[in-house]
Design a protein around this motif. Structure first.
Motif, short mmCIF file in Angstrom:
data_model
loop_
_atom_site.label_atom_id
_atom_site.label_comp_id
_atom_site.label_asym_id
_atom_site.label_seq_id
_atom_site.Cartn_x
_atom_site.Cartn_y
_atom_site.Cartn_z
N TYR A 272 -8.70 46.46 40.51
CA TYR A 272 -9.05 46.40 42.01
C TYR A 272 -10.39 46.78 42.90
N PHE A 273 -10.65 47.80 42.39
CA PHE A 273 -12.01 47.94 43.15
C PHE A 273 -13.35 47.49 42.91
N LYS B 135 -13.71 44.34 41.57
CA LYS B 135 -13.07 43.66 42.39
C LYS B 135 -13.73 42.87 43.62
N HIS B 136 -13.99 43.69 44.32
CA HIS B 136 -13.44 44.16 45.94
C HIS B 136 -14.76 44.87 46.11
N ASP B 137 -16.08 45.54 45.08
CA ASP B 137 -17.01 46.26 45.36
C ASP B 137 -16.98 47.12 45.83
N TRP B 138 -15.79 48.09 45.63
CA TRP B 138 -16.02 49.01 46.40
C TRP B 138 -16.07 50.50 45.49
#
Length: 352
Positions: free
Chosen positions: A345-346, A348-351
């Motif tokens: 998830y991280f 995917k959101h470029d975190w």
């Protein structure tokens, strides 16, 4: 405050016959260079004693160049030969004195700051004093470097030109060489600022912060050495003195322009160093944010795992999974899946 301001201590004893003095901060041995012009000839030699510096009958002009301020008694003796006021002698021997100009009927007295050459190590200010009369010049330079050697060689070859220009031209030449040294120091600082700027934009370390503060102090030092010369030159233009003659007025304007250039350059350097300091603070803040980001990610990933392990760690009697043969492997699998899902998830959101 103590780094930028040094309180002048009052002399322990001062009389008209025995001038008080403070020991020079430089312990370099005192050397005496005498240049005489008489009978159409120019003679130069290194004197062994103060008596060799005394003016002689028939001298058209004499320049005594004192290098090093260690032997105070010898310097006092030379000044007494030319009837220099004892308060001016105190100022000469006090190498922490501020820039100063005194104009008398018999002579003109000036104290200014020169700079050591960057090749000798960390540049620092040193005192230059000189006394100019109608037919004599006394110069006193703190330190070991013989700054005026090129000028003495030039005078030996071109002494008719110096005599035609007047003694004020020689005083101008001394001031000009001292001010030109400021540009060499500024060039050295400019190179250091360029290197520091390149390093600060890529890496921000505690060492860079120390270098920023060191360069700031050097810029302030150069500015404090050059700034008072503006008022000195303006005073020389307004009042009659032995430095400003009919042929040397334009040369004083040249020094004034150089002084303004030095002051403007120091102001530019101060702004650049302030910008570099802001870059350092920004880089340090960004680095701290990156660290906090990583720690927050780890805490976020571990949080649901902590919830799962907390639920199955309550040890209630009627929990079906506790006696299930696949309970332990399934709980580990669930923890891994939750952690992997959070990482996905991280990403995917470029975190990350």
């Amino acid at each position: 405050m103590s780094r930028y301001f040094k309180k002048q201590k009052p002399p322990k004893a001062a009389t008209a016959d025995i001038p008080a003095h403070t020991p020079a901060q430089s312990h370099c041995p005192t050397r005496l260079f005498v240049t005489r012009i008489h009978d159409g000839r120019c003679e130069q030699k290194e004197a062994e004693s103060a008596a060799d510096c005394a003016p002689r009958q028939g001298d058209d002009f004499i320049w005594v160049c004192v290098q090093g301020m260690a032997h105070a008694s010898q310097i006092e003796e030379i000044c007494n030969l030319f009837r220099i006021h004892h308060l001016n002698i105190e100022d000469i021997l006090n190498t922490d004195h501020i820039t100063k100009l005194d104009i008398f009927d018999e002579y003109t007295f000036l104290i200014m700051k020169s700079m050591t050459h960057p090749a000798e190590g960390d540049p620092h200010a040193r005192q230059l004093s000189f006394v100019l009369g109608k037919d004599f010049l006394l110069s006193f330079l703190e330190g070991e470097e013989d700054l005026f050697l090129p000028l003495r060689k030039r005078m030996l070859k071109e002494f008719p030109f110096f005599m035609a220009m007047g003694t004020g031209y020689l005083a101008y030449s001394l001031m000009d060489m001292a001010v030109d040294r400021h540009f060499e120091v500024l060039e050295y600082i400019d190179d250091e600022i360029y290197k520091l700027e390149e390093e600060t934009t890529t890496t921000s370390t505690q060492e860079n912060l120390g270098r920023i503060q060191t360069l700031r102090r050097k810029v302030i030092m150069v500015r404090r050495a050059a700034w008072p010369l503006r008022d000195v030159i303006n005073t020389l233009h307004r009042r009659d003195n032995f430095i400003r003659g009919e042929k040397t007025g334009i040369y004083l304007n040249d020094i004034y322009d150089h002084v303004l250039q030095v002051v403007d350059t120091t102001e530019t350097f101060r702004e650049v160093l302030s910008n570099i300091f802001d870059i350092y603070l920004t880089s340090a803040g960004n680095r701290t944010n990156e660290i906090m980001k990583v720690l927050t990610m780890i805490a976020t990933i571990v949080m649901p795992m902590t919830v799962i392990t907390g639920i199955y760690g309550m040890n209630f009697k009627h929990m079906p999974e506790l006696r299930w043969i696949f309970g332990y492997p399934m709980s580990l699998t669930l923890l891994v899946l939750v952690g992997a899902g959070m990482l996905w998830y991280f990403k995917k959101h470029d975190w990350l």
